[in-house]
Design a protein around this motif. Sequence first.
Motif, PDB file in Angstrom:
ATOM      1  N   TYR A 222      14.418   9.318  16.131  1.00  0.00           N
ATOM      2  CA  TYR A 222      14.324  10.604  16.811  1.00  0.00           C
ATOM      3  C   TYR A 222      15.429  10.815  17.855  1.00  0.00           C
ATOM      4  CZ  TYR A 222       9.747  11.148  14.645  1.00  0.00           C
ATOM      5  OH  TYR A 222       8.723  11.291  13.733  1.00  0.00           O
ATOM      6  N   GLY A 223      16.147   9.738  18.183  1.00  0.00           N
ATOM      7  CA  GLY A 223      17.140   9.817  19.257  1.00  0.00           C
ATOM      8  C   GLY A 223      18.210  10.865  18.968  1.00  0.00           C
ATOM      9  N   GLY A 224      18.436  11.733  19.933  1.00  0.00           N
ATOM     10  CA  GLY A 224      19.447  12.770  19.781  1.00  0.00           C
ATOM     11  C   GLY A 224      18.869  14.091  19.318  1.00  0.00           C
ATOM     12  N   ALA A 225      17.651  14.039  18.764  1.00  0.00           N
ATOM     13  CA  ALA A 225      17.083  15.250  18.160  1.00  0.00           C
ATOM     14  C   ALA A 225      15.919  15.835  18.952  1.00  0.00           C
ATOM     15  CB  ALA A 225      16.630  14.943  16.735  1.00  0.00           C
TER      16      ALA A 225
ATOM     17  N   LEU B 240      25.814  11.629  32.291  1.00  0.00           N
ATOM     18  CA  LEU B 240      26.291  11.057  31.023  1.00  0.00           C
ATOM     19  C   LEU B 240      26.238  12.061  29.866  1.00  0.00           C
ATOM     20  CD1 LEU B 240      24.699   7.486  31.305  1.00  0.00           C
ATOM     21  CD2 LEU B 240      27.063   8.146  31.784  1.00  0.00           C
ATOM     22  N   HIS B 241      25.588  13.200  30.090  1.00  0.00           N
ATOM     23  CA  HIS B 241      25.609  14.293  29.104  1.00  0.00           C
ATOM     24  C   HIS B 241      26.122  15.544  29.800  1.00  0.00           C
ATOM     25  CE1 HIS B 241      22.473  11.780  27.094  1.00  0.00           C
ATOM     26  NE2 HIS B 241      23.028  12.256  25.998  1.00  0.00           N
ATOM     27  N   ASP B 242      26.905  16.352  29.111  1.00  0.00           N
ATOM     28  CA  ASP B 242      27.308  17.632  29.695  1.00  0.00           C
ATOM     29  C   ASP B 242      26.288  18.695  29.302  1.00  0.00           C
ATOM     30  OD1 ASP B 242      27.851  18.540  27.145  1.00  0.00           O
ATOM     31  OD2 ASP B 242      30.027  18.348  27.341  1.00  0.00           O
ATOM     32  N   LYS B 243      26.585  19.942  29.651  1.00  0.00           N
ATOM     33  CA  LYS B 243      25.570  20.987  29.438  1.00  0.00           C
ATOM     34  C   LYS B 243      25.298  21.256  27.954  1.00  0.00           C
ATOM     35  CE  LYS B 243      28.822  24.854  29.860  1.00  0.00           C
ATOM     36  NZ  LYS B 243      29.281  24.537  28.500  1.00  0.00           N
ATOM     37  N   ASP B 244      26.217  20.865  27.097  1.00  0.00           N
ATOM     38  CA  ASP B 244      25.995  21.016  25.660  1.00  0.00           C
ATOM     39  C   ASP B 244      25.429  19.741  25.039  1.00  0.00           C
ATOM     40  OD1 ASP B 244      26.929  23.623  25.660  1.00  0.00           O
ATOM     41  OD2 ASP B 244      29.008  22.984  25.419  1.00  0.00           O
ATOM     42  N   ASN B 245      25.041  18.801  25.895  1.00  0.00           N
ATOM     43  CA  ASN B 245      24.511  17.525  25.439  1.00  0.00           C
ATOM     44  C   ASN B 245      25.513  16.679  24.668  1.00  0.00           C
ATOM     45  OD1 ASN B 245      21.866  17.176  26.478  1.00  0.00           O
ATOM     46  ND2 ASN B 245      21.288  18.984  25.288  1.00  0.00           N
ATOM     47  N   GLY B 291      25.700  22.544  18.336  1.00  0.00           N
ATOM     48  CA  GLY B 291      26.552  22.631  17.153  1.00  0.00           C
ATOM     49  C   GLY B 291      26.079  21.782  15.983  1.00  0.00           C
ATOM     50  N   TYR B 292      24.949  21.079  16.163  1.00  0.00           N
ATOM     51  CA  TYR B 292      24.457  20.223  15.080  1.00  0.00           C
ATOM     52  C   TYR B 292      22.973  20.476  14.834  1.00  0.00           C
ATOM     53  CZ  TYR B 292      28.902  17.872  15.573  1.00  0.00           C
ATOM     54  OH  TYR B 292      30.248  17.607  15.609  1.00  0.00           O
ATOM     55  N   SER B 293      22.563  20.317  13.567  1.00  0.00           N
ATOM     56  CA  SER B 293      21.162  20.501  13.212  1.00  0.00           C
ATOM     57  C   SER B 293      20.368  19.255  13.593  1.00  0.00           C
ATOM     58  CB  SER B 293      21.045  20.733  11.707  1.00  0.00           C
ATOM     59  OG  SER B 293      21.331  19.522  11.029  1.00  0.00           O
ATOM     60  N   THR B 294      19.058  19.372  13.547  1.00  0.00           N
ATOM     61  CA  THR B 294      18.202  18.228  13.874  1.00  0.00           C
ATOM     62  C   THR B 294      18.528  17.032  12.975  1.00  0.00           C
ATOM     63  OG1 THR B 294      16.429  19.571  14.775  1.00  0.00           O
ATOM     64  CG2 THR B 294      15.797  17.430  13.891  1.00  0.00           C
ATOM     65  N   ASN B 295      18.655  17.279  11.671  1.00  0.00           N
ATOM     66  CA  ASN B 295      18.947  16.165  10.768  1.00  0.00           C
ATOM     67  C   ASN B 295      20.303  15.539  11.038  1.00  0.00           C
ATOM     68  OD1 ASN B 295      16.674  15.761   9.315  1.00  0.00           O
ATOM     69  ND2 ASN B 295      17.216  17.164   7.644  1.00  0.00           N
ATOM     70  N   GLU B 296      21.244  16.339  11.498  1.00  0.00           N
ATOM     71  CA  GLU B 296      22.541  15.778  11.849  1.00  0.00           C
ATOM     72  C   GLU B 296      22.470  15.010  13.163  1.00  0.00           C
ATOM     73  OE1 GLU B 296      25.467  19.055   9.673  1.00  0.00           O
ATOM     74  OE2 GLU B 296      24.760  19.437  11.716  1.00  0.00           O
ATOM     75  N   ARG B 297      21.749  15.608  14.113  1.00  0.00           N
ATOM     76  CA  ARG B 297      21.646  14.948  15.423  1.00  0.00           C
ATOM     77  C   ARG B 297      21.060  13.552  15.315  1.00  0.00           C
ATOM     78  NH1 ARG B 297      18.917  20.139  18.502  1.00  0.00           N
ATOM     79  NH2 ARG B 297      20.841  21.186  19.119  1.00  0.00           N
ATOM     80  N   ASN B 298      20.122  13.360  14.400  1.00  0.00           N
ATOM     81  CA  ASN B 298      19.534  12.024  14.332  1.00  0.00           C
ATOM     82  C   ASN B 298      20.035  11.182  13.154  1.00  0.00           C
ATOM     83  OD1 ASN B 298      18.025  12.884  12.173  1.00  0.00           O
ATOM     84  ND2 ASN B 298      16.130  13.127  13.327  1.00  0.00           N
TER      85      ASN B 298
END
Lengths: 462, 462
Positions: A222-225, B240-245, B291-298
């Motif tokens: 789940y990390g990142g999502a 460690l994260h900017d406003k766009d994560n 800029g990324y979907s959930t499946n891409e983010r994880n």
Amino acid sequence: MQDVKSFINSNKDRLLNELIELLKIPSVSADPAYAHDVLTTADAVKQALEKAGCDTVEICETQGFPIVYGEKLVDPSLPTILVYGHYDVQPADPINLWDSPPYEPVIKKTELHPEGAIFARGACDDKGQMYMHVKALEFMVSTNQLPCNVKFMIEGEEEVGSVNLSIFVKENREKLKNDVILISDTGMISKDVPSITTGLRGLSYVEVEVTGPNRDLHSGLYGGAVANPINILTKMIASLHDKDNHITIPGFYDNVEELSTEERAEMAKAPFNLEGYQKSIGINSVYGEKGYSTNERNSIRPTLDVNGIWGGYTGEGAKTVIASKAYAKISMRLVPNQDWENITELFSKHFTSIAPEGVTVKVNPHHGGQGYVTPIDSVGYRAASKAYETTFGKTPIPQRSGGSIPIVALFEKELQSKTILMGFGLDSDAIHSPNEHFGVWNYLKGIETIPYFYKNFTEMNS
Amino acid sequence: MQDVKSFINSNKDRLLNELIELLKIPSVSADPAYAHDVLTTADAVKQALEKAGCDTVEICETQGFPIVYGEKLVDPSLPTILVYGHYDVQPADPINLWDSPPYEPVIKKTELHPEGAIFARGACDDKGQMYMHVKALEFMVSTNQLPCNVKFMIEGEEEVGSVNLSIFVKENREKLKNDVILISDTGMISKDVPSITTGLRGLSYVEVEVTGPNRDLHSGLYGGAVANPINILTKMIASLHDKDNHITIPGFYDNVEELSTEERAEMAKAPFNLEGYQKSIGINSVYGEKGYSTNERNSIRPTLDVNGIWGGYTGEGAKTVIASKAYAKISMRLVPNQDWENITELFSKHFTSIAPEGVTVKVNPHHGGQGYVTPIDSVGYRAASKAYETTFGKTPIPQRSGGSIPIVALFEKELQSKTILMGFGLDSDAIHSPNEHFGVWNYLKGIETIPYFYKNFTEMNS
């Protein structure tokens, strides 16, 4: 009152041993596990007041821990002094950082206390400072020198917000009627620079909870999502200060009393050794609100500090988890004119508003209290100042403290009398920290000075 | 291989009960308190492999917990499959969130598992998935259908970084020689959408410590004037994260593999139900890198998550303290081409550099591993795909996972063979969380599918 010194000299061991016995009881009001010990301590205080010469001592039950009330009324035409103190103590953890067990008091010499200091939780805050008053009364009564009426109100919930004491005070205005309130629950600048506290900060204490997913999640899957409640909590807390360390809560500074250039210049005259300050707490640099000195930052300026934070896996080794919840305890020290209930509301509103989608936030207010400032031209202040002159040989410096005794503002409101804060502790006493201690010299100096306050206050009122 | 189903049907209770016995032993590798249980589990795995038909099984000692190695060599001219798995488990805390005790397995029906699921720590990760292989071997040996050579390497330190396994692999290249590595320690999309994991993220896991004053301080006396380690830690983590994560560590994204528009379009075809995803973990919104979907983010994007944070007073009630120290456990999931040791170094350098004056910072790297991507045109992948077609009646979808099995990249490097990740768990199995479980259907489906992989792989290699 020539014989107060000889009273102290000939009773020194007993004065120390009685306090040591009191310190052995772990009266931690914040932790229900110690409830029985808190009650035992109330009984011990009752017995001590009776022994010291009070005519009447009662254990006054409340919704929480009881208030010990005692009095010795000499003559209704004479002034009445109300002594306030507390018999509860802060939790001792982190317990592993104590050099000796917190409830097994020992006297050890230190650099600042070559005569020795008593190391124990509550040694200074507030059992030691409260007990000075009991022993001062004993001296005055036993030598027939009590010049006025005295009332004692010693509570067991100071460290958890004095909620029940507020109710007690409101319901017992007549019983508690007095001409001045005397408290020793603050400090002084140093052993050779006596000072009287003329200001206290207010306090708003809240606990926050950030909830993300409904269960702990695998940080790989789940990390990142999904919003990680700990990451979000750090972001939310970090945003509460700007780059100049101003607090960003809208409206937070609206009622803050701004001191004049003259007042600030006056404050700057108080002796302060930056190098010694840094060395005493092991830091290489101070840190705080831009535009203010260290002494201003911890007295006339409000603050926001995280007192505790927790969430996720905190055990040995590694666990790759996204926690469902993260928590923090946050306290704000307030200055005169900031209303603690208003500030608590502003905090809650703001903190809830900055939560991003994907988490929910709860803010639970713990407790709070107003700040307080006392004038230095009152009879009480002058009586205290003169007492220090007698026993220290120096005029004490009026000083604002960064700490809070939330109940003081309420005393003034409900009982219409001023409070005099005669504190004999030092900043280095480590109150609320491991290895809390109270100098033997300071303890005995308190017992020596207090009777002169009674004498001066009575004479100045006659 | 018509009789694998009837083997399962006639042995179902035994297959479940044997796994349940294994799950009763709390083999938590991260916590020294369970060391004895971890060793007991290694013995149990040894016995199970012997019983299943291995000719030789050894407990191979390491500097940490042992590796269980077993083999059944049929003919040196036939292919060799190396099965990897682990017998250690994640810690069970927070223990109070389990509906039944983590080491007292129970079978309960759930919405997704109407046939029942085994609830216990390690049910899926990885005792259950590892044991499917043991039972598949038993089936093949007992029915004289084992078509090739097989080696088992089952370790006890996967959840703490497989440090000793790396050494073991490097020192035993000849013994471990194989044509393909087979692992079940991942999941599949759903029971009716089988999938094979073709990518794993890498991992860098660190622990950070921020130290301010040399002791806990009273937040009234010092609040506002000294750096509060918890406030500072939240500021540092938040930055460690900017406003766009996006992650702000300089150089962090330098080697990140960027997928082409075509590849991303292909990924987007995998079935994904946002509403169901949110509902399953109780959130009202997803959250992540812009800029990324959930499946891409994880899966194809790297992350930085705090896995644990602690400092100050975390007990009941309130304590007005400025803690001397604050801590966090932080893990970064990495994608192919990001080198975990390099990322750990970039993190340490950056995190130390952003510490303000008034605090000191320590970064302790825990462990890590490289990411991994496997091609879908290899013999191994095709053999696996065909096995799923036989038992699920559907071609499995190749899918990148967000999780990490740090040792996989090392296997490829040291043993020069590809790894096939045939996982039968579901995302909803709550691995690493309270109430971990593994569907009875999934467990048995794994036992059914694995022998077909052996058959296909041997045939495709001949």
